[in-house]
Design a protein around this motif. Sequence first.
Motif, PDB file in Angstrom:
ATOM      1  N   SER A  79       4.266  12.837 -17.514  1.00  0.00           N
ATOM      2  CA  SER A  79       5.631  12.924 -18.038  1.00  0.00           C
ATOM      3  C   SER A  79       6.240  11.542 -18.096  1.00  0.00           C
ATOM      4  N   TRP A  80       7.115  11.326 -19.081  1.00  0.00           N
ATOM      5  CA  TRP A  80       7.751  10.028 -19.229  1.00  0.00           C
ATOM      6  C   TRP A  80       9.165  10.191 -19.778  1.00  0.00           C
ATOM      7  N   ALA A  81       9.968   9.163 -19.536  1.00  0.00           N
ATOM      8  CA  ALA A  81      11.301   9.029 -20.125  1.00  0.00           C
ATOM      9  C   ALA A  81      11.462   7.546 -20.428  1.00  0.00           C
ATOM     10  N   SER A  82      11.564   7.221 -21.709  1.00  0.00           N
ATOM     11  CA  SER A  82      11.571   5.834 -22.132  1.00  0.00           C
ATOM     12  C   SER A  82      12.563   5.642 -23.273  1.00  0.00           C
ATOM     13  N   ASP A  83      13.207   4.485 -23.309  1.00  0.00           N
ATOM     14  CA  ASP A  83      14.111   4.188 -24.412  1.00  0.00           C
ATOM     15  C   ASP A  83      13.340   4.097 -25.729  1.00  0.00           C
ATOM     16  N   ASP A  84      12.118   3.538 -25.677  1.00  0.00           N
ATOM     17  CA  ASP A  84      11.320   3.364 -26.898  1.00  0.00           C
ATOM     18  C   ASP A  84      10.574   4.625 -27.314  1.00  0.00           C
ATOM     19  N   TRP A  85      10.065   5.380 -26.356  1.00  0.00           N
ATOM     20  CA  TRP A  85       9.208   6.538 -26.641  1.00  0.00           C
ATOM     21  C   TRP A  85       9.937   7.871 -26.510  1.00  0.00           C
ATOM     22  N   GLY A  86      11.163   7.862 -26.034  1.00  0.00           N
ATOM     23  CA  GLY A  86      11.861   9.112 -25.773  1.00  0.00           C
ATOM     24  C   GLY A  86      11.338   9.749 -24.501  1.00  0.00           C
ATOM     25  N   SER A  87      11.627  11.012 -24.321  1.00  0.00           N
ATOM     26  CA  SER A  87      11.112  11.728 -23.149  1.00  0.00           C
ATOM     27  C   SER A  87      10.040  12.696 -23.618  1.00  0.00           C
ATOM     28  N   GLY A  88       9.064  12.906 -22.759  1.00  0.00           N
ATOM     29  CA  GLY A  88       8.001  13.817 -23.159  1.00  0.00           C
ATOM     30  C   GLY A  88       7.059  14.157 -22.035  1.00  0.00           C
ATOM     31  N   ARG A  89       6.085  14.959 -22.417  1.00  0.00           N
ATOM     32  CA  ARG A  89       5.130  15.455 -21.437  1.00  0.00           C
ATOM     33  C   ARG A  89       3.846  15.836 -22.165  1.00  0.00           C
ATOM     34  N   VAL A  90       2.706  15.480 -21.560  1.00  0.00           N
ATOM     35  CA  VAL A  90       1.410  15.939 -22.048  1.00  0.00           C
ATOM     36  C   VAL A  90       0.780  16.746 -20.930  1.00  0.00           C
ATOM     37  N   GLU A  91       0.140  17.842 -21.290  1.00  0.00           N
ATOM     38  CA  GLU A  91      -0.504  18.713 -20.306  1.00  0.00           C
ATOM     39  C   GLU A  91      -1.867  19.151 -20.823  1.00  0.00           C
ATOM     40  N   ILE A  92      -2.857  19.042 -19.962  1.00  0.00           N
ATOM     41  CA  ILE A  92      -4.182  19.568 -20.300  1.00  0.00           C
ATOM     42  C   ILE A  92      -4.125  21.079 -20.132  1.00  0.00           C
ATOM     43  N   THR A  93      -4.447  21.792 -21.211  1.00  0.00           N
ATOM     44  CA  THR A  93      -4.326  23.252 -21.201  1.00  0.00           C
ATOM     45  C   THR A  93      -5.662  23.970 -21.111  1.00  0.00           C
ATOM     46  N   ALA A  94      -6.754  23.288 -21.435  1.00  0.00           N
ATOM     47  CA  ALA A  94      -8.091  23.890 -21.338  1.00  0.00           C
ATOM     48  C   ALA A  94      -9.113  22.768 -21.237  1.00  0.00           C
ATOM     49  N   ALA A  95     -10.171  23.032 -20.493  1.00  0.00           N
ATOM     50  CA  ALA A  95     -11.238  22.043 -20.349  1.00  0.00           C
ATOM     51  C   ALA A  95     -12.544  22.785 -20.107  1.00  0.00           C
ATOM     52  N   ASP A  96     -13.540  22.479 -20.913  1.00  0.00           N
ATOM     53  CA  ASP A  96     -14.863  23.089 -20.804  1.00  0.00           C
ATOM     54  C   ASP A  96     -15.884  21.947 -20.746  1.00  0.00           C
ATOM     55  N   ALA A  97     -16.237  21.567 -19.526  1.00  0.00           N
ATOM     56  CA  ALA A  97     -17.111  20.394 -19.315  1.00  0.00           C
ATOM     57  C   ALA A  97     -18.500  20.617 -19.890  1.00  0.00           C
ATOM     58  N   PRO A  98     -19.109  19.623 -20.468  1.00  0.00           N
ATOM     59  CA  PRO A  98     -18.524  18.409 -21.034  1.00  0.00           C
ATOM     60  C   PRO A  98     -18.334  18.538 -22.533  1.00  0.00           C
ATOM     61  N   ARG A  99     -17.716  19.636 -22.977  1.00  0.00           N
ATOM     62  CA  ARG A  99     -17.634  19.883 -24.425  1.00  0.00           C
ATOM     63  C   ARG A  99     -16.239  19.761 -25.030  1.00  0.00           C
ATOM     64  N   THR A 100     -15.221  20.340 -24.410  1.00  0.00           N
ATOM     65  CA  THR A 100     -13.898  20.334 -25.049  1.00  0.00           C
ATOM     66  C   THR A 100     -12.770  20.085 -24.043  1.00  0.00           C
ATOM     67  N   VAL A 101     -11.740  19.443 -24.538  1.00  0.00           N
ATOM     68  CA  VAL A 101     -10.481  19.276 -23.810  1.00  0.00           C
ATOM     69  C   VAL A 101      -9.368  19.619 -24.789  1.00  0.00           C
ATOM     70  N   GLN A 102      -8.460  20.477 -24.351  1.00  0.00           N
ATOM     71  CA  GLN A 102      -7.297  20.815 -25.163  1.00  0.00           C
ATOM     72  C   GLN A 102      -6.048  20.377 -24.408  1.00  0.00           C
ATOM     73  N   TYR A 103      -5.045  19.942 -25.152  1.00  0.00           N
ATOM     74  CA  TYR A 103      -3.805  19.510 -24.517  1.00  0.00           C
ATOM     75  C   TYR A 103      -2.629  19.779 -25.441  1.00  0.00           C
ATOM     76  N   ASN A 104      -1.444  19.822 -24.840  1.00  0.00           N
ATOM     77  CA  ASN A 104      -0.205  19.965 -25.584  1.00  0.00           C
ATOM     78  C   ASN A 104       0.706  18.806 -25.228  1.00  0.00           C
ATOM     79  N   VAL A 105       1.434  18.316 -26.220  1.00  0.00           N
ATOM     80  CA  VAL A 105       2.426  17.267 -26.021  1.00  0.00           C
ATOM     81  C   VAL A 105       3.762  17.824 -26.490  1.00  0.00           C
ATOM     82  N   SER A 106       4.781  17.607 -25.667  1.00  0.00           N
ATOM     83  CA  SER A 106       6.133  18.022 -26.005  1.00  0.00           C
ATOM     84  C   SER A 106       7.029  16.796 -25.872  1.00  0.00           C
TER      85      SER A 106
END
Length: 183
Positions: A79-106
């Motif tokens: 999570s971050w709060a920045s004057d240049d980047w705004g505020s936001g959050r990235v979260e890993i929502t699924a992971a299947d080693a070693p094939r896929t990673v899914q994430y969401n950014v808000s």
Amino acid sequence: MSFPKIVIGSASLLLIGFLLIGLALPGTWEVTREAQLAVPAEQVWPKLVDLKLWEDWTSVGQVEATLSAPSSGVGATRSWASDDWGSGRVEITAADAPRTVQYNVSVQEGEIRTSGLIELSTDASGTHMKWTETGDFGWNPWLGYMALGMDRMQGQEMEKSLTRLDSLLNAEAPTAAAPAGGG
């Protein structure tokens, strides 16, 4: 009719037309970039599933953030709060080693949302990485225009990240042992 009224009327019509076109544009976008990495997927995987390690290869390292503990795996957040980047959050929502990673950014309290999928497949020369991001800017007429350019804008950032990841992995790759010298 006076010249100032004509200018103001014309400018108003142009602005209204610009807004109407922006409202008609889709606020959704999708960007895909691919890379061939000369290392096995098992070496790539840790860099993808740990948000702390994203600092080394993605542009998220440019902004100070708070990481969850642990910073790796499903549920890990940054999570971050920045004057240049705004505020936001990235979260890993699924992971299947070693094939896929899914994430969401808000970003901006969910006004801008992005979903990402990174897929790894092994081939004869190492690992093929396919990275896709999709986003939704909603009905904002200004961001509708921005969605039109996301393949170029976000695509450039993804390409830079893939280049950094490749360089990082190559620097970490074990070098072939020199042949033993003999007479």
